[in-house]
Write a protein that holds these residues in place. Structure first.
Motif, PDB file in Angstrom:
ATOM      1  N   MET A   1      14.515  -2.777  13.818  1.00 23.57           N
ATOM      2  CA  MET A   1      13.756  -3.396  12.923  1.00 23.57           C
ATOM      3  C   MET A   1      14.302  -2.658  11.709  1.00 23.57           C
ATOM      4  SD  MET A   1       9.777  -3.492  11.639  1.00 23.57           S
ATOM      5  CE  MET A   1       9.690  -1.998  12.547  1.00 23.57           C
ATOM      6  N   SER A   2      14.662  -3.256  10.624  1.00 27.87           N
ATOM      7  CA  SER A   2      15.391  -2.976   9.498  1.00 27.87           C
ATOM      8  C   SER A   2      14.375  -2.793   8.082  1.00 27.87           C
ATOM      9  CB  SER A   2      16.472  -3.516   9.017  1.00 27.87           C
ATOM     10  OG  SER A   2      16.290  -5.028   8.618  1.00 27.87           O
ATOM     11  N   ILE A   3      14.031  -2.056   7.347  1.00 27.28           N
ATOM     12  CA  ILE A   3      13.242  -2.042   6.065  1.00 27.28           C
ATOM     13  C   ILE A   3      13.734  -2.647   4.883  1.00 27.28           C
ATOM     14  CG2 ILE A   3      11.782  -0.296   4.752  1.00 27.28           C
ATOM     15  CD1 ILE A   3      10.767  -0.684   7.681  1.00 27.28           C
ATOM     16  N   ASP A   4      13.274  -3.456   4.523  1.00 26.56           N
ATOM     17  CA  ASP A   4      13.738  -4.065   3.029  1.00 26.56           C
ATOM     18  C   ASP A   4      13.158  -3.544   2.089  1.00 26.56           C
ATOM     19  OD1 ASP A   4      15.360  -6.392   4.467  1.00 26.56           O
ATOM     20  OD2 ASP A   4      13.181  -7.009   5.162  1.00 26.56           O
ATOM     21  N   PHE A   5      11.972  -3.065   1.796  1.00 26.48           N
ATOM     22  CA  PHE A   5      11.125  -2.494   0.849  1.00 26.48           C
ATOM     23  C   PHE A   5      10.345  -1.302   1.214  1.00 26.48           C
ATOM     24  CE2 PHE A   5       8.191  -5.827   2.226  1.00 26.48           C
ATOM     25  CZ  PHE A   5       7.048  -5.488   1.950  1.00 26.48           C
ATOM     26  N   VAL A   6       9.982  -0.459   0.472  1.00 27.49           N
ATOM     27  CA  VAL A   6       9.011   0.689   0.661  1.00 27.49           C
ATOM     28  C   VAL A   6       7.581   0.501  -0.293  1.00 27.49           C
ATOM     29  CG1 VAL A   6      10.770   2.198   1.612  1.00 27.49           C
ATOM     30  CG2 VAL A   6      10.248   2.218  -0.683  1.00 27.49           C
ATOM     31  N   VAL A   7       6.468   0.795   0.601  1.00 28.30           N
ATOM     32  CA  VAL A   7       5.335   1.065  -0.268  1.00 28.30           C
ATOM     33  C   VAL A   7       4.992   2.413   0.139  1.00 28.30           C
ATOM     34  CG1 VAL A   7       2.887   0.127  -0.516  1.00 28.30           C
ATOM     35  CG2 VAL A   7       4.862  -1.306  -0.064  1.00 28.30           C
ATOM     36  N   GLY A  21      20.984  -7.974  -2.214  1.00 30.39           N
ATOM     37  CA  GLY A  21      20.904  -9.272  -1.541  1.00 30.39           C
ATOM     38  C   GLY A  21      19.785 -10.151  -1.580  1.00 30.39           C
ATOM     39  N   ILE A  22      18.528  -9.529  -1.996  1.00 28.25           N
ATOM     40  CA  ILE A  22      17.354 -10.261  -1.543  1.00 28.25           C
ATOM     41  C   ILE A  22      17.336 -11.633  -2.363  1.00 28.25           C
ATOM     42  CG2 ILE A  22      14.859 -10.121  -1.591  1.00 28.25           C
ATOM     43  CD1 ILE A  22      16.032  -8.189   0.420  1.00 28.25           C
ATOM     44  N   GLN A  23      17.008 -12.715  -1.726  1.00 28.89           N
ATOM     45  CA  GLN A  23      16.914 -14.007  -2.059  1.00 28.89           C
ATOM     46  C   GLN A  23      15.679 -14.623  -1.874  1.00 28.89           C
ATOM     47  OE1 GLN A  23      19.684 -15.402  -4.035  1.00 28.89           O
ATOM     48  NE2 GLN A  23      20.459 -13.166  -3.642  1.00 28.89           N
ATOM     49  N   ALA A  24      15.258 -15.518  -2.674  1.00 26.27           N
ATOM     50  CA  ALA A  24      14.073 -16.355  -2.719  1.00 26.27           C
ATOM     51  C   ALA A  24      14.017 -17.045  -1.195  1.00 26.27           C
ATOM     52  CB  ALA A  24      13.866 -17.324  -3.902  1.00 26.27           C
ATOM     53  N   GLY A  25      12.896 -16.835  -0.722  1.00 23.30           N
ATOM     54  CA  GLY A  25      12.625 -17.404   0.754  1.00 23.30           C
ATOM     55  C   GLY A  25      12.674 -16.573   1.951  1.00 23.30           C
ATOM     56  N   GLN A  26      13.464 -15.464   1.330  1.00 22.26           N
ATOM     57  CA  GLN A  26      13.363 -14.495   2.652  1.00 22.26           C
ATOM     58  C   GLN A  26      12.208 -13.954   3.042  1.00 22.26           C
ATOM     59  OE1 GLN A  26      17.126 -12.289   0.816  1.00 22.26           O
ATOM     60  NE2 GLN A  26      16.912 -11.650   2.886  1.00 22.26           N
ATOM     61  N   GLU A  27      11.925 -13.652   4.259  1.00 26.59           N
ATOM     62  CA  GLU A  27      10.871 -12.760   4.856  1.00 26.59           C
ATOM     63  C   GLU A  27      11.170 -11.505   5.036  1.00 26.59           C
ATOM     64  OE1 GLU A  27       7.845 -14.139   5.683  1.00 26.59           O
ATOM     65  OE2 GLU A  27       7.097 -12.584   6.573  1.00 26.59           O
ATOM     66  N   LEU A  28      10.510 -10.450   4.163  1.00 29.45           N
ATOM     67  CA  LEU A  28      11.057  -8.999   4.182  1.00 29.45           C
ATOM     68  C   LEU A  28      10.099  -8.255   5.070  1.00 29.45           C
ATOM     69  CD1 LEU A  28      12.123  -8.526   0.396  1.00 29.45           C
ATOM     70  CD2 LEU A  28      13.450  -9.414   2.256  1.00 29.45           C
ATOM     71  N   THR A  29      10.550  -7.203   5.511  1.00 28.48           N
ATOM     72  CA  THR A  29       9.675  -5.962   6.244  1.00 28.48           C
ATOM     73  C   THR A  29       9.647  -4.949   5.292  1.00 28.48           C
ATOM     74  OG1 THR A  29      10.470  -6.970   8.517  1.00 28.48           O
ATOM     75  CG2 THR A  29       9.632  -4.647   8.120  1.00 28.48           C
ATOM     76  N   GLY A  30       8.444  -4.485   4.926  1.00 31.54           N
ATOM     77  CA  GLY A  30       8.111  -3.128   4.468  1.00 31.54           C
ATOM     78  C   GLY A  30       7.423  -2.069   4.954  1.00 31.54           C
ATOM     79  N   TRP A  31       7.814  -1.002   4.576  1.00 34.78           N
ATOM     80  CA  TRP A  31       7.098   0.416   5.409  1.00 34.78           C
ATOM     81  C   TRP A  31       6.244   0.839   4.471  1.00 34.78           C
ATOM     82  CZ3 TRP A  31       9.542   5.636   5.205  1.00 34.78           C
ATOM     83  CH2 TRP A  31       8.733   6.455   6.018  1.00 34.78           C
ATOM     84  N   VAL A  32       5.049   0.961   4.842  1.00 33.16           N
ATOM     85  CA  VAL A  32       3.983   1.595   4.098  1.00 33.16           C
ATOM     86  C   VAL A  32       4.023   2.835   4.500  1.00 33.16           C
ATOM     87  CG1 VAL A  32       1.665   1.830   3.482  1.00 33.16           C
ATOM     88  CG2 VAL A  32       2.758  -0.428   3.826  1.00 33.16           C
TER      89      VAL A  32
END
Length: 94
Positions: A1-7, A21-32
């Motif tokens: 699993m890749s992480i796209d954003f961090v919290v 390259g984040i585009q509208a409509g993408q489902e992103l995975t974030g790591w808290v």
């Protein structure tokens, strides 16, 4: 699993995009980080690397929390998945 954003913490209202390259409509995975959990968020705007993403809806006047710190106030409503930047968040310093 890749992480796209961090919290930093579950109490934060934004995450920081860490990939290009984040585009509208993408489902992103974030790591808290503090809770060592992952969350997902569908983005509604293109978001550059290093910029902020709303992880919950924010109303005008709300405080924006990033890395457990107050970074400003919302000047127009922001929906979950939208880009946060100078067009919708202003500092409280002046």
């Amino acid at each position: 699993m890749s992480i796209d954003f961090v919290v930093h913490d579950a109490g934060d209202s934004v995450g920081v995009v860490v990939v290009e390259g984040i585009q509208a409509g993408q489902e992103l995975t974030g790591w808290v980080m503090h809770e060592d959990q992952t969350i997902t968020c569908q983005v509604s705007d293109p978001i550059p690397i290093g910029h902020k993403l709303a992880i919950r809806d924010l109303a005008e006047g709300d405080t924006v929390i990033k890395y457990s710190v107050d970074i400003g106030r919302v000047v127009k409503p922001i929906k979950q998945g939208e880009h946060l930047h100078v067009h919708n968040v202003k500092t409280k310093r002046w």
